[in-house]
Write an enzyme that holds these catalytic residues in place. Structure first.
Site, PDB file in Angstrom:
ATOM      1  N   LYS A 111       5.404   7.880  32.802  1.00 30.41           N
ATOM      2  CA  LYS A 111       5.667   6.556  33.329  1.00 30.41           C
ATOM      3  C   LYS A 111       4.952   6.670  34.558  1.00 30.41           C
ATOM      4  O   LYS A 111       4.200   5.549  35.173  1.00 30.41           O
ATOM      5  CB  LYS A 111       7.221   6.615  33.575  1.00 30.41           C
ATOM      6  CG  LYS A 111       7.959   6.081  32.283  1.00 30.41           C
ATOM      7  CD  LYS A 111       7.714   4.714  31.974  1.00 30.41           C
ATOM      8  CE  LYS A 111       8.604   4.211  30.921  1.00 30.41           C
ATOM      9  NZ  LYS A 111       8.456   3.049  30.089  1.00 30.41           N
ATOM     10  N   LYS A 194       1.862   8.026  19.023  1.00 26.62           N
ATOM     11  CA  LYS A 194       2.893   7.476  18.274  1.00 26.62           C
ATOM     12  C   LYS A 194       2.975   5.998  18.293  1.00 26.62           C
ATOM     13  O   LYS A 194       2.170   5.371  19.321  1.00 26.62           O
ATOM     14  CB  LYS A 194       4.033   7.843  18.883  1.00 26.62           C
ATOM     15  CG  LYS A 194       4.412   7.374  20.254  1.00 26.62           C
ATOM     16  CD  LYS A 194       5.762   7.961  20.664  1.00 26.62           C
ATOM     17  CE  LYS A 194       5.943   7.095  22.120  1.00 26.62           C
ATOM     18  NZ  LYS A 194       7.232   6.953  22.345  1.00 26.62           N
ATOM     19  N   LYS A 197       6.153   0.475  21.567  1.00 27.08           N
ATOM     20  CA  LYS A 197       6.407  -0.958  22.012  1.00 27.08           C
ATOM     21  C   LYS A 197       5.170  -1.185  22.816  1.00 27.08           C
ATOM     22  O   LYS A 197       4.530  -2.246  22.864  1.00 27.08           O
ATOM     23  CB  LYS A 197       7.661  -1.108  22.831  1.00 27.08           C
ATOM     24  CG  LYS A 197       8.639  -1.336  21.589  1.00 27.08           C
ATOM     25  CD  LYS A 197      10.071  -1.438  22.120  1.00 27.08           C
ATOM     26  CE  LYS A 197      10.633  -0.183  22.066  1.00 27.08           C
ATOM     27  NZ  LYS A 197      12.269   0.018  21.738  1.00 27.08           N
TER      28      LYS A 197
HETATM   29  P1  TYM Z   1      13.403   3.684  22.398  1.00 30.11           P
HETATM   30  O1  TYM Z   1      14.226   2.261  22.769  1.00 30.11           O
HETATM   31  O2  TYM Z   1      12.345   3.860  23.169  1.00 30.11           O
HETATM   32  O3  TYM Z   1      13.518   4.073  21.167  1.00 30.11           O
HETATM   33  C1  TYM Z   1      14.610   4.010  20.341  1.00 30.11           C
HETATM   34  C2  TYM Z   1      14.624   4.999  19.260  1.00 30.11           C
HETATM   35  O4  TYM Z   1      13.437   4.937  18.297  1.00 30.11           O
HETATM   36  C3  TYM Z   1      12.897   6.449  18.440  1.00 30.11           C
HETATM   37  N1  TYM Z   1      11.317   6.183  18.442  1.00 30.11           N
HETATM   38  C4  TYM Z   1      10.649   6.740  17.419  1.00 30.11           C
HETATM   39  N2  TYM Z   1      10.763   7.433  16.647  1.00 30.11           N
HETATM   40  C5  TYM Z   1       9.647   8.077  15.746  1.00 30.11           C
HETATM   41  N3  TYM Z   1       8.628   7.661  15.945  1.00 30.11           N
HETATM   42  C6  TYM Z   1       8.203   6.826  16.961  1.00 30.11           C
HETATM   43  N4  TYM Z   1       6.880   6.376  17.043  1.00 30.11           N
HETATM   44  C7  TYM Z   1       9.100   6.211  17.984  1.00 30.11           C
HETATM   45  N5  TYM Z   1       9.277   5.475  18.810  1.00 30.11           N
HETATM   46  C8  TYM Z   1      10.552   5.066  19.090  1.00 30.11           C
HETATM   47  C9  TYM Z   1      13.225   6.924  19.984  1.00 30.11           C
HETATM   48  O5  TYM Z   1      12.990   8.246  19.676  1.00 30.11           O
HETATM   49  C10 TYM Z   1      14.741   6.389  19.867  1.00 30.11           C
HETATM   50  O6  TYM Z   1      15.484   7.426  19.330  1.00 30.11           O
HETATM   51  N6  TYM Z   1      15.822   6.519  26.033  1.00 30.11           N
HETATM   52  C11 TYM Z   1      16.112   6.066  24.902  1.00 30.11           C
HETATM   53  C12 TYM Z   1      17.246   5.036  24.703  1.00 30.11           C
HETATM   54  C13 TYM Z   1      18.648   5.601  25.208  1.00 30.11           C
HETATM   55  C14 TYM Z   1      19.403   6.596  24.193  1.00 30.11           C
HETATM   56  C15 TYM Z   1      20.384   7.023  24.992  1.00 30.11           C
HETATM   57  C16 TYM Z   1      18.981   7.336  23.241  1.00 30.11           C
HETATM   58  C17 TYM Z   1      19.215   5.532  26.363  1.00 30.11           C
HETATM   59  N7  TYM Z   1      20.383   6.313  26.322  1.00 30.11           N
HETATM   60  C18 TYM Z   1      21.072   7.842  24.797  1.00 30.11           C
HETATM   61  C19 TYM Z   1      19.982   8.269  22.651  1.00 30.11           C
HETATM   62  C20 TYM Z   1      21.016   8.558  23.416  1.00 30.11           C
HETATM   63  C21 TYM Z   1      14.745   5.099  24.467  1.00 30.11           C
HETATM   64  O7  TYM Z   1      14.067   4.746  25.293  1.00 30.11           O
HETATM   65  O8  TYM Z   1      14.642   4.835  23.235  1.00 30.11           O
END
Ligand code: TYM
Length: 329
Positions: A111, A194, A197
């Site tokens: 970040k 990967k 977004k």
């Molecule tokens: P976020 O919103 O970036 O992504 C949501 C979920 O999607 C998964 N993900 C992927 N998995 C495989 N390949 C990819 N290319 C890929 N891109 C995204 C992420 O691993 C995630 O599981 N910090 C978290 C949100 C969060 C959270 C939590 C998750 C906040 N508190 C507590 C679990 C438990 C996040 O930014 O996810």
């Protein structure tokens, strides 16, 4: 029964990485475990957004959860900011989180690179808030993609540290979960890394068949195999990896064989891939288009989730406050 929890940041849409890395596991897990799924709206504020965007994005992710098959009666589906107990736990965990260990997390370093003009304290303590999300319901399993692995490690550190510091056994040590043996990393269409977004290399669950086709046809490839049985380079491996998720195994085997024999035509591979991606996302897209217009359903879902999530969260917080020595009023 195990307690499962996971969250998704509200950025307006979900791509195939979110779907295969996380959401699809949620849908299966709700059939067997006690599940909490939420929209991590506080987390999305580390990258500053407008109030209109935030409200709209939360609605859209709620609709996508429902469209993908999360059932609000089976699972507790809620918005993070509706549960103030999470913030109190976050404050208490911050007292046990060392700045050095937070500075060393890969996501923080990433970040810093991506938004050098906005290195806020929320970014640094992002894993602490995430640990609070997880531990407020004393969760055992957290279905996430590979990119969240390090955050789960820290959640275990804070659970352990809290239990040791206050000589209690309030928190379990939560584990990252995937139905397959390993956590998933879905690659993007740009040849490397990967699907994400901010990377602009993804297929979204609401993309139309035409948008999917255009994106897949533009996916990065190479000049093609030059000798039999060569291992494919990363861009081709990535297309095969996506195909493995959306296509029947025979289809993938057939294209891999053509690659090995040097007879593959990437145009054919891409056409098939676009078709199979569309078949996979079309039902979600269609349900989403209905649900997003159903304001009453979205409001009711959030209200039901809020009540269930707060009941669970306040029970944990009561024990936490007692362990810390905050007297009951
Ligand atoms: P976020 O919103 O970036 O992504 C949501 C979920 O999607 C998964 N993900 C992927 N998995 C495989 N390949 C990819 N290319 C890929 N891109 C995204 C992420 O691993 C995630 O599981 N910090 C978290 C949100 C969060 C959270 C939590 C998750 C906040 N508190 C507590 C679990 C438990 C996040 O930014 O996810």
């Amino acid at each position: 029964m195990s307690i499962v929890l996971s969250g998704i940041r509200p950025t307006g849409n979900l791509h195939l990485g979110n779907y295969f890395g996380a959401l699809l596991n949620f849908v299966k897990l709700q059939e067997r475990d006690s599940c909490f799924f939420f929209i991590a709206d506080y987390h999305s504020l580390t990258t500053h957004t407008t109030p209109e965007n935030l409200t709209n994005n939360v609605r859209r992710i709620m609709a996508l959860y429902l469209a993908a098959g999360i059932h609000p009666e089976k699972s507790t589906l809620y918005i993070q900011s509706d549960v103030p107990e999470i913030c109190e736990l976050y404050l208490l965990f911050n007292m046990l989180a060392y700045v050095g260990e937070l500075e060393r997390t890969t996501t923080f370093k990433d970040k810093i690179r991506l938004q050098p003009g906005n290195i806020n304290a929320g970014l640094l303590t992002y894993p602490v808030l995430m640990a609070s999300d997880i531990l407020i319901h004393r969760s055992h399993y957290v279905p996430v993609g590979k990119d969240q692995e390090q955050h789960l490690e820290l959640a275990r550190v804070y659970a352990r540290r809290f239990n040791n510091t206050y000589r209690c056994e309030i928190f379990p040590e939560p584990e990252a979960f995937n139905f397959g043996a390993n956590l998933v990393k879905v690659p993007g269409l740009d040849g490397t890394g990967k699907m994400g977004k901010s990377e602009g290399n993804g297929i979204y669950l609401t993309d139309t068949p035409d948008e999917i086709r255009k994106k897949v046809m533009k996916a990065v490839t190479d000049a093609g195999p030059t000798a039999p049985d060569q291992p494919p380079a990363e861009p081709i491996r990535n297309l095969f990896a996506i195909m493995e998720l959306v296509s029947p195994p025979e289809t993938l085997a057939c294209f891999k064989e053509q690659y090995a024999q040097c007879t593959i035509r990437y145009g054919d591979l891409k056409k098939q891939l676009a078709e199979d991606i569309n078949a996979c996302v079309a039902p979600v897209r269609e349900r989403f288009n209905d649900i997003i217009r159903n304001e009453a359903l979205l409001k009711k879902t959030a209200a039901t989730g809020r009540e269930k999530a707060r009941a669970s969260a306040s029970a944990t917080l009561k024990e936490v406050r007692k362990a810390v020595g905050i007297s009951e009023k």
